[in-house]
Design a protein around this motif. Sequence first.
Motif: not given
Length: 324
Positions: A70-75, A85-92, A143-145, A171-178
């Motif tokens: 899953v990929e989305a953006q958030a604060l 950040v860019v949020l990535r939902g993963v199955e570990p 972002p979804q209210g 680029e990834f170390d500063s703006a990516l979260a899992l």
Amino acid sequence: MSMTGIALGVAALIIVLSVMNGFQKEVRDRMLSVLAHVEVFSPNGGLVDWQQTAHEALRNRAVLAAAPYVEAQALLTRQGIMRGVVLRGVEPSLEKQVSGLGAEMKAGRLDDLKPGEFGIVLGEQLSQQLGVEVGEKLILLAPQGSITPVGMLPRFKQFTVVGIFASGHYEFDSALALMEIADAQTLFQLAAPTGVRLRLQDMQRAPEIALELTRALAGDLYIRDWTRQNQTWFSAVQIEKRMMFIILTLIIAVAAFNLVSSLVMTVTNKQADIAILRTELPSDLKLLDVIRIGAIACVLSVLATLYPSWQAARVRPAEALRYE
């Protein structure tokens, strides 16, 4: 001196291109520790039957593994500090098969992302900017209210940092979260994953395999390989390599022109000596003999490099530098 100029020009060309190739490979490998070789996703925003898509993709022998995402953006915010950040939902368990993030963990483990616990893994630079360590908490704003009697309010959720990764690419170390994929679907109110990430046997064949999957996969899908995700960067590097090749080739051409000029001047100055030699030693120059001698010289030159090259290839860096 002219021969020295040509030798230096050729050496500079080889060294510069080798360094640039090494730099490109290093950056590419760091990118691909985070990115998948191929991504398959739906234009409708959710891939409902992702298991079927993954199964069809794995029928291709070049595909080694598949994982939903899953990929989305958030604060993310903590103590007044806010970062997008860019949020990535993963199955570990599956994510470790399609990317190298599991091996890039600086603190914690990717397996610490568990459904329902709302844990999050941050890039090293991002964690430093927010001032958080493993075990500490932060707030995520989606972002979804949410519709309330007083109007639309932003949705937020508290997360616990369970890991920090360091891919070596800012680029990834500063703006990516899992985060865990089920938590991501719940937070962003998604009925299905965004798509499927694929790992290939040979990443250099990614464009070719992506084209094959376009024909093989059922449904209205978008397929994107890693070369398209960073097309601007790789195009810039290729242009730079071409320009450096042209510039250094011109340096070699100047040195070669100097060599030819010196030989022509030598022949012009020695015309009398050449005439005497030709009258005393008549010759019958044949083009075939010149070609044979030139070919033999080229073959011997190549053969002379084989043993030194073989010896250099056998050098083990760790042993060679042990006593330096």
